[in-house]
Motif scaffolding. Structure first.
Motif: not given
Ligand code: FES
Ligand code: FES
Length: 1001
Positions: A782-792, A796-798
């Motif tokens: 979950a931590e890795k997902i949160r990091k990547r989501a924050a990056k996205m 501006g990917i989102v």
């Protein structure tokens, strides 16, 4: 001979021997949904429909079936998702079995469904009694029949068009106030077809911990993750596989209880056509080991060999055979010539301890553990003194002593022990086995085969029940030695008779209790002296017997100053005898302890005029107190202090009393009478119990979680689901952390090549220990997902402008959500991480070992009717209110309680293994050894009193073993209440009750 069989409307031609059973023929044709549980027509696991009527295919000749239409589970329903092909999906019965939690190990499920199909075609409006009668031919050792019966009644209702099947929609939300029912797992269905319809309830009553209210997956009655496979009878079990060139193994068992093998000649057997190998002790390395599936170092003596030149019980191994067919292997056994030098047999543990008694283990290779002493026939010796017991006795107003006895009983899982071995393409030895301990099996057996651990792979497929019986490395070596000898795949499966004569069982014990009590009801000292019979080998002897004192004697510490300084003594001798070895069995020594403890408490109550509930609660262990044994004993390892953080016992008692109607019934002589039947008397009884949750500082579980392209996850766990539903609760915990539905978690357990290490399924540890590992691994992911989501979000990917910190990202509904409302799906994150930017595999690995073993607590109540003219006891009702911490899945957890109570009921009233003067077993099949059938069951009720155990991320404690502990003493106390018969020994057979009644009169 060649025959034609019409199976599921298709014609099949095959070659059979004239005596071949229909079961064998069908399995050879690949219909693995037809299961083997016995050979004598008693378990019903092999049920098929023959012209629409259920028959036991194990006792039906294949040749007889030639002109009949055979239906197997393979013709019933399909997985609803088959790619582009439309399918009808599962049948209504299969769906209701899945949704009602009617499947635990699933080994009996195909037979139950076929029996139910026949019933519903014959009787669309069945009563509960009809359903129980229809299922009575199929033995289930897991469920207690509550949920299968409800599944059939629901299916009947749906098939009549009275309601629609809506799956899991409309499930109750968590967060219910104490005392409320969370409601059924299905939409309510109309009452029809008999007044007993609503007597069964899938869902238990749950008094919920407030901390659990916000969870999405934990606490929900999710269907088992393996249920759809099991309900179709898919080839999921160890024997459900074919290997080209496979040989069948058989074992020559000793017919004498104690002897040296003077001479053994296998030449005639080897010469028999179709025999590939015969192995005796002369043919394999002599390596001493322990068959107990425990962590290193094994806490017990090393006293076993794959094959020895001495036999120590009727059923011990003499030779192994591998042949082209089972029939040839059996024939070869008869051709092995053995000359024995018989030795005196020791069948009673007190005889075995006498000076000058013959010594069972005189082999020089014997390796002691702790205080074992083979010269005294002692597998273990335990001496625990807590406080000052003699001083405590001096401070008592009264000292009450009595002796109690508990029998040897069998786990009786419906799937027998079964293993298949073969060399793989890398010349590694593969062991596909029905085991609770795949990693221990690999470690223990490597030296036995003279192979490094890395050359062995152990695969654990689905297990058809274990209950501790498969926490033993019992038959894997037989098949593997034969594979090594022949180079060919070998299948070895116990017959039911072998289960009774050569497998493990519960340790029988004689136990002396001595308790000092003050006139105000304070216990000042409590002493238990146990004589435990481990049989011919010491596997689990120390740890099982240690738990008899460690758990049962820990519950009552006394009151006032005795709470801080209790006086408790537990001494035990674990003795070798020439009987089949005992081993691990659900409860692991604790049921043996609670029969004497709780019967003795009742004796004290009656003799000193106390209230049974008040007296127990006054002296029982409470929150914040030290587990009294935690500084004295820890399964042969270094003990460390442990404080009780949670204890719902008082609420358990309150709820259980209300359900059973204690206030109206206990001591009410009018209620005891049965109108118009003066020979009958009713009674109620209580027992309070505690268990443990895993072994502290020792039990370790590991888990890894990997993200896939679509946002689903593979969860690899070393944990071993033996039908308990542990794969499902592990998936629920992972899904909770990752914010996804359980269906997005694909669980795989366990395989020593692919899954992380886990000690295995025992000590009620999986939800707690393996669950702890899963929760940590999921948090890591979950931590890795949160990091990547924050990056996205931030790149501006989102779309959007606000910078987002990983810690602010919330995972829910298969999405990562930013505080400003933006979200990205897990599937998008997976594609981003695997294919688009800074590619990486999002995955996490974690392990968990606990510093504590938080005890679950329970109050168990029984209501009985005793026939005072015959001594016959009918148990009418069992109620169990249990504090197992947070309940991750109320359906699977209550299934554990119902199944455990049913096994414990057998322990209380009918199960017992007895031997004649030559050490030969009286019980050799499921006709002589009776386990409860669907139509014989009392009403079972479960209440969960949730507490939040702070040592676990989801607040859980153990659930699987505690239902075994209190049924027998509650029944014993209810018999006493009914008619005054004071039983000291179980099972409560009519003969024993009648004798006890004579002592009253
Ligand atoms: S396998 Fe046929 S009844 Fe047991
Ligand atoms: S579910 Fe019935 S035997 Fe396991």
């Amino acid at each position: 001979m060649r025959i034609q069989l019409q199976v599921n409307t298709q014609d099949h031609e095959l070659e059979i021997t004239p005596g071949e059973s229909l079961l064998s023929a069908l399995r050879r044709l690949g219909f693995f949904g037809v299961k083997h549980g016995c050979e004598t027509g008693e378990c019903g696991a092999c049920t098929v429909l023959l012209d629409g009527a259920p028959v036991n295919s194990c006792v039906y000749m294949a040749a007889q079936a030639e002109d009949h239409a055979i239906t197997t589970i393979e013709s019933v329903g399909q997985h609803p998702i088959q790619g582009w092909k439309e399918t009808p999906g599962l049948s209504v019965l299969q769906k209701t079995f899945v949704e009602s939690g009617a499947i635990q190990c699933g080994y009996c499920t195909p037979a139950m469904i076929l029996a139910s199909i026949e019933l519903l075609e014959r009787e669309p409006y069945p009563t509960e009694e009809d359903v129980r009668q229809a299922l009575s031919g199929v033995l289930c050792r897991c469920t207690g029949y509550v949920k299968p019966v409800e599944a059939v009644l629901k299916a009947a209702s749906i098939l009549r068009g009275e309601t629609t099947f809506e799956g899991q929609e409309g499930l109750p939300e968590r967060g219910i106030d104490a005392g409320e029912f969370p409601g059924p797992s299905m939409p309510p269905f109309p009452e029809s077809g008999g007044d007993t319809q609503l007597a069964v309830k899938t869902m238990p009553r749950v008094v919920v911990t407030p901390k659990a209210k916000d969870w999405q997956r934990v606490g929900k009655p999710e269907p088992k993750v393996d249920a759809v496979k099991l309900v179709q009878g898919k080839p999921a079990f160890a024997a459900d596989m074919e290997k080209r060139g496979m040989l069948y193994a058989k074992v020559l068992h000793s017919q004498v209880a104690h002897a040296r093998i003077k001479r053994i000649d296998a030449s005639k057997a080897r010469a028999l056509q179709g025999v590939a190998a015969v192995l005796t002790w002369q043919d394999i390395p002599r390596v001493v080991y322990s068959t107990a599936g425990q962590s290193d170092p094994i806490p017990g003596p090393l006293d076993s060999f794959s094959l020895d030149k001495k036999v120590r019980f009727v059923g011990d191994r003499v030779a192994f055979v591998a042949a082209e067919t089972e029939a040839i292997a059996e024939q070869a056994l008869l051709l092995i010539d053995v000359e024995y030098e018989e030795l005196p047999a020791l069948l009673d543990p007190s005889e075995a301890m006498k000076p000058g008694a013959p010594i069972l283990h005189d082999e020089p290779e014997f390796v002691n553990f702790a205080d074992s002493d083979p010269k005294k026939n002692l597998a273990a010796e335990i001496r625990i003194d807590i406080g000052n017991v003699e001083q405590g006795f001096r401070e008592a107003d009264r000292i009450i002593e009595a002796e109690y006895e508990v029998p040897k009983v069998q786990q009786a899982h419906i799937e027998p022990h079964v293993v298949m071995t073969y060399w793989d393409e890398d010349d590694r030895l593969v062991i596909r086995t029905s085991t609770q301990v795949p990693f221990h099996a690999r470690r223990i057996l490597a030296p036995v085969f003279r192979l490094p651990i890395k050359r062995i792979r152990v695969i654990k497929p689905r297990i058809g029940g274990g209950f501790g019986g498969k926490q033993e490395v019992l038959i894997e070596d037989v098949a593997a030695h034969l594979t090594i000898a022949t180079g060919r795949p070998v299948l070895y499966e116990y017959t039911r008779e072998e289960e009774f004569t050569a497998a493990r069982s519960r340790h029988p014990m004689r136990i002396r209790m001595k308790t000092g009590v003050k006139n105000d009801g304070t216990i000042t000292a409590n002493e238990m002296i146990a004589l435990s019979d481990t049989g011919a080998y010491g596997c689990h002897g120390l740890t099982v017997t240690g738990n008899t004192g460690h758990k049962a004697m820990a519950l009552y510490v006394g009151d006032g100053p005795y709470r801080q300084n209790p006086n408790i003594r537990f001494y035990a001798d674990v003795v070798y005898t020439n009987t089949p070895p005992a081993g691990a069995y659900r409860g692991y020594g604790v049921p043996q302890g609670f029969w004497p403890v709780e019967r003795h408490m009742e004796k004290i109550v009656r003799m000193m005029g106390f209230d049974p509930i008040e007296f127990r609660l006054k002296n029982a262990l409470r929150v914040g107190e030290l587990h009294p044994f935690s500084t004295s004993w820890s399964e042969g390892r270094e003990p460390r202090p442990e404080i009780i953080e949670t204890n719902g016992l008082e609420e358990c008692v309150r709820q259980g009393m209300a359900i059973i109607g204690w206030e109206q019934k206990f001591g009410n002589s009018a209620w005891r009478e049965v109108l118009g039947k003066p020979h009958l008397r009713r009674g109620v009884g209580v027992a309070m119990v505690m268990q443990g949750t895993a072994i502290p500082y020792l039990d370790m579980g590991g888990a890894s979680i990997k993200m896939n392209d679509d946002g689903s996850f593979n969860l690899l766990a070393g944990a071993t689901d033996l039908g308990t539903g542990s794969d499902t609760v592990l998936a629920q915990m992972a899904a909770e952390v990752l914010g996804i539905p359980v269906e997005d978690i694909l669980v795989y357990s366990s395989d020593t090549d692919f899954t992380p290490f886990d000690v295995g399924a025992y000590a009620s540890s999986t939800t707690y220990i393996s669950g702890g590992a899963v929760a940590r691994a999921a948090e890591n992911v979950a931590e890795k997902i949160r990091k990547r989501a924050a990056k996205m979000f931030n790149e501006g990917i989102v779309d959007g402008a606000e910078p987002v910190e990983p810690d602010d990202v919330h995972l829910e509904d298969r999405k990562a959500q930013a505080p400003d409302g933006r979200s990205v799906t897990l599937a998008e994150i997976a594609l981003n991480s695997l294919h688009h930017v800074d590619q990486e595999q999002i995955m996490g690995v974690a392990s968990y070992v606990s510093p504590s073993s938080p005890p679950p607590f329970a109050a168990q109540f029984a209501e009985v009717t005793v026939d005072t003219e015959t001594g016959q006891v009918v148990v009418d009702r069992l109620v169990m209110a249990v504090d197992s911490g947070v309940i991750v899945n109320p359906v699977t957890a209550s299934g554990q309680i119902e199944g455990g109570m049913t096994q414990a009921l057998g322990y209380a009233v009918c199960e017992e293994m007895v031997y004649d003067d030559l050490g030969r077993a009286r019980e050799r099949d499921l006709a002589d050894y009776h386990i409860f059938q669907a139509h014989e069951m009392p009403k079972l009720e479960t209440i969960f009193i949730e507490t939040f155990e702070p040592s676990h991320p989801f607040g859980v404690k153990a659930v699987a073993e505690i239902p075994m502990d209190g049924v027998a003493p509650a029944v014993g106390n209810a018999i006493l209440d009914a008619c005054g018969a004071d039983l000291h020994i179980i099972p409560a057979t009519p003969e024993r009750v009648w004798s006890a009644l004579k002592r009253v009169k």
